[in-house]
Design a protein around this motif. Structure first.
Motif, mmCIF file in Angstrom:
data_model
loop_
_atom_site.group_PDB
_atom_site.id
_atom_site.type_symbol
_atom_site.label_atom_id
_atom_site.label_comp_id
_atom_site.label_asym_id
_atom_site.label_seq_id
_atom_site.Cartn_x
_atom_site.Cartn_y
_atom_site.Cartn_z
ATOM 1 N N SER A 164 5.570 11.914 3.701
ATOM 2 C CA SER A 164 6.195 11.980 2.319
ATOM 3 C C SER A 164 5.687 13.297 1.597
ATOM 4 O O SER A 164 4.244 13.330 1.618
ATOM 5 C CB SER A 164 5.703 10.721 1.644
ATOM 6 O OG SER A 164 5.714 10.725 0.372
ATOM 7 N N ASN A 165 6.287 13.744 0.779
ATOM 8 C CA ASN A 165 5.666 14.918 -0.154
ATOM 9 C C ASN A 165 4.915 14.398 -1.206
ATOM 10 O O ASN A 165 4.547 15.065 -1.972
ATOM 11 C CB ASN A 165 6.900 15.889 -0.332
ATOM 12 C CG ASN A 165 8.167 14.874 -1.566
ATOM 13 O OD1 ASN A 165 8.290 13.831 -1.206
ATOM 14 N ND2 ASN A 165 8.356 15.764 -2.488
ATOM 15 N N VAL A 166 5.024 12.967 -1.679
ATOM 16 C CA VAL A 166 4.463 12.503 -2.957
ATOM 17 C C VAL A 166 3.093 11.922 -2.261
ATOM 18 O O VAL A 166 2.019 11.900 -2.739
ATOM 19 C CB VAL A 166 5.431 11.440 -3.455
ATOM 20 C CG1 VAL A 166 4.637 10.994 -4.789
ATOM 21 C CG2 VAL A 166 6.507 12.140 -4.025
ATOM 22 N N LEU A 167 3.271 10.938 -1.105
ATOM 23 C CA LEU A 167 2.359 9.815 -1.069
ATOM 24 C C LEU A 167 1.531 10.442 0.102
ATOM 25 O O LEU A 167 0.284 10.127 0.527
ATOM 26 C CB LEU A 167 2.773 8.727 -0.428
ATOM 27 C CG LEU A 167 3.979 8.083 -1.037
ATOM 28 C CD1 LEU A 167 4.694 6.890 -0.387
ATOM 29 C CD2 LEU A 167 3.179 7.275 -2.352
ATOM 30 N N GLY A 168 1.672 11.567 0.787
ATOM 31 C CA GLY A 168 1.110 12.347 1.818
ATOM 32 C C GLY A 168 0.756 11.611 3.042
ATOM 33 O O GLY A 168 -0.012 11.780 3.946
ATOM 34 N N CYS A 169 1.747 10.505 3.111
ATOM 35 C CA CYS A 169 1.539 9.503 4.286
ATOM 36 C C CYS A 169 2.278 9.797 5.667
ATOM 37 O O CYS A 169 3.557 10.649 5.182
ATOM 38 C CB CYS A 169 1.578 8.265 4.114
ATOM 39 S SG CYS A 169 3.435 7.960 3.582
ATOM 40 N N ASP A 220 0.721 -1.247 0.031
ATOM 41 C CA ASP A 220 -0.098 0.005 -0.025
ATOM 42 C C ASP A 220 0.954 1.288 -0.008
ATOM 43 O O ASP A 220 0.482 2.316 0.229
ATOM 44 C CB ASP A 220 -0.855 -0.133 1.237
ATOM 45 C CG ASP A 220 -0.377 0.149 2.529
ATOM 46 O OD1 ASP A 220 0.908 -0.185 2.487
ATOM 47 O OD2 ASP A 220 -0.943 0.112 3.505
ATOM 48 N N ALA A 221 2.213 1.102 -0.258
ATOM 49 C CA ALA A 221 3.043 2.314 -0.455
ATOM 50 C C ALA A 221 3.422 2.944 0.999
ATOM 51 O O ALA A 221 3.855 3.845 1.145
ATOM 52 C CB ALA A 221 2.549 3.376 -1.491
ATOM 53 N N THR A 222 3.027 2.353 2.222
ATOM 54 C CA THR A 222 3.592 2.752 3.343
ATOM 55 C C THR A 222 4.837 2.119 3.801
ATOM 56 O O THR A 222 5.252 0.975 3.072
ATOM 57 C CB THR A 222 2.481 2.538 4.449
ATOM 58 O OG1 THR A 222 2.146 0.938 4.523
ATOM 59 C CG2 THR A 222 1.115 3.113 4.242
ATOM 60 N N LEU A 223 5.569 2.725 4.690
ATOM 61 C CA LEU A 223 7.031 2.304 5.174
ATOM 62 C C LEU A 223 6.883 0.730 5.746
ATOM 63 O O LEU A 223 5.887 0.468 6.580
ATOM 64 C CB LEU A 223 7.423 3.063 6.273
ATOM 65 C CG LEU A 223 8.861 3.115 6.514
ATOM 66 C CD1 LEU A 223 9.591 4.050 5.259
ATOM 67 C CD2 LEU A 223 9.240 3.789 7.758
ATOM 68 N N ASP A 224 7.659 -0.044 5.264
ATOM 69 C CA ASP A 224 7.835 -1.469 5.781
ATOM 70 C C ASP A 224 8.449 -1.450 7.009
ATOM 71 O O ASP A 224 9.725 -1.874 6.808
ATOM 72 C CB ASP A 224 7.978 -2.610 4.662
ATOM 73 C CG ASP A 224 7.969 -3.679 5.082
ATOM 74 O OD1 ASP A 224 7.975 -4.083 6.346
ATOM 75 O OD2 ASP A 224 8.085 -4.738 4.304
ATOM 76 N N VAL A 225 7.889 -1.279 8.099
ATOM 77 C CA VAL A 225 8.729 -1.111 9.487
ATOM 78 C C VAL A 225 9.306 -2.438 9.885
ATOM 79 O O VAL A 225 10.473 -2.414 10.311
ATOM 80 C CB VAL A 225 7.768 -0.498 10.561
ATOM 81 C CG1 VAL A 225 8.727 -0.758 12.046
ATOM 82 C CG2 VAL A 225 7.201 0.722 10.212
#
Ligand code: PMP
Length: 403
Positions: free
Chosen positions: A173-178, A148-153
């Motif tokens: 993130s400046n692209v994903l906004g997360c 889902d394009a979130t960080l894989d902790v």
């Protein structure tokens, strides 16, 4: 809660027309517009207190110095740093990260040491480490993203080795906004005895930042993205690192004594502020912070969050719309069918809508996602639901043209 329409009156540029239409400014992640109080602070400083700082016994220089140092104290309060000595004025996030890569790198890193960054970093948190890699042969390890394009902790935890010396991670993130779980990532780094730098370029304007609660070793941000002027930014660091780190630039102000044989360096923060600093920019940044504090960062966060939720809701009406990433803050990246982002952006511009298109200085992320770029709308405290409606109608109109 504030009324964005009242706020708008304080931003002269928002009255502009573009191609005869009212300006809809939705490119705030690139830079925000400036309130009258910040613009006036610059003019007032040049008109009344301008003199080089820390240099003169004369009255004007002392006043300018006091105002500059007052701005430093304002920044300290804003991010809850323990001491103003830990606030170093730079030109912005980019210069702050370059300073750390260079000075921390020269002081603590050697060939084969590892620095961890993530897939979603801005070029300014990639290239300085690559330059260091060229110079001294460090290794750069990349935190992957989940589907889902979130960080894989979980994957992040696996990257640490006995050669890991630093983590450098974006807050938002400046692209994903997360928003990344930076507190968790900081604690993980510390559990390995590794310091961590947080890129706050996209968080500081939007959410409350407390560097002590985060326990970040370094935290950096830019004034121009938070209603302040261009050319001024901040590097916060823990004293234990800053004290040991070698200077970045050499010159005036950063020295204690200079002899041809040997130079000794000034104390913090001046050790890292060679040359005449942008004291007028710092004073105006202090004013921008007071402006934010007056409105209330929590109010700003709530307003922008509700605009983002509203935008996501309304955008779902558009056929073949794809939201890129999991936006939870104030920026939304999207694609519509196979319309190229540049085409969508150009046609929206003709409607007076300023949004950003392209790779957003995050080419490795865009490559990873396998897309040509995105169209990004990013909100600030002066944006309104009406503007979101105009954006959505504009996108629908462009989509019809391409259908
Ligand atoms: N990091 C992030 C996440 C950013 O969004 C930006 C600006 N787009 C930067 C760093 C660089 O900031 P500046 O250009 O102000 O140095």
């Amino acid at each position: 809660m504030f009324n964005p329409n009242d706020i708008r009156e304080q931003f002269p540029i928002l009255d502009s027309k573009v191609y005869g239409r009212p300006l809809i400014y939705l490119d705030n992640a690139a830079t925000t517009q400036k309130p009258r109080c910040v613009i006036d602070a610059i003019s007032e400083a040049y008109c009344t207190i301008n003199a080089n700082v820390h240099r003169g016994v004369h009255h004007l220089s002392q006043v300018a110095t006091e105002r500059f140092e007052e701005a430093r104290r304002t920044v300290r309060r804003f991010i809850n740093a323990p001491d103003s000595r830990q606030i170093i004025f730079t030109r912005g996030t980019t210069e702050s990260i370059n300073l750390i890569a260079s000075s921390f790198g020269d002081t603590f890193l050697k060939e084969g040491d590892q620095v961890i960054i993530s897939t979603m970093e801005h070029h300014s948190n990639i290239v300085p480490w690559q330059l260091l890699r060229e110079r001294i042969g460090i290794e750069i390890k990349i935190i992957p993203l989940k589907a889902d394009a979130t960080l894989d902790v979980e994957a992040y935890k696996e990257l640490f080795t006995e050669r890991t010396r630093l983590v450098s991670l974006t807050h938002v993130s400046n692209v994903l906004g997360c928003t990344n779980p930076v507190k968790e990532c900081i604690d993980i780094a510390h559990s390995h005895g590794v310091p961590i730098l947080i890129d706050g370029a996209q968080s500081t304007p939007h959410i409350k930042v407390d560097v002590q609660a985060l326990d970040a070793d370094f935290f950096v941000f830019s004034g121009h993205k938070m209603y302040g002027p261009t050319g001024i930014g901040v590097l916060y660091g823990k004293e234990q690192w800053l004290e040991q780190m070698q200077p970045y630039h050499g010159g005036g102000e950063m020295i204690q004594t200079v002899k041809f044989e040997k130079t000794t360096f000034n104390e913090l923060p001046y050790k890292f502020e060679a040359g005449t600093p942008d004291y007028i920019g710092a004073i105006a940044l202090g004013k921008a912070i007071e402006f934010i504090e007056h409105v209330g960062i929590e109010n700003i966060a709530a307003h922008e969050h509700s605009l983002t939720q509203y935008a996501l809701e309304r955008l779902s009406e558009v056929d073949n719309m794809r939201i890129i990433g999991c936006p939870d803050g104030s920026a939304v990246s999207l694609l519509v069918g196979d319309i190229h982002p540049a085409d969508l952006g150009t046609l929206l511009d003709r409607l007076g809508i300023a949004i950003r298109t392209g790779h957003h200085c995050a080419q490795p992320l865009i490559d990873h996602l396998g897309i040509p770029g995105t169209v990004r709308a990013s909100f600030a405290l002066y944006n309104t639901k009406d503007e979101v409606d105009i954006l959505v109608e504009g996108i629908k109109r462009v989509a019809r043209m391409f259908a």
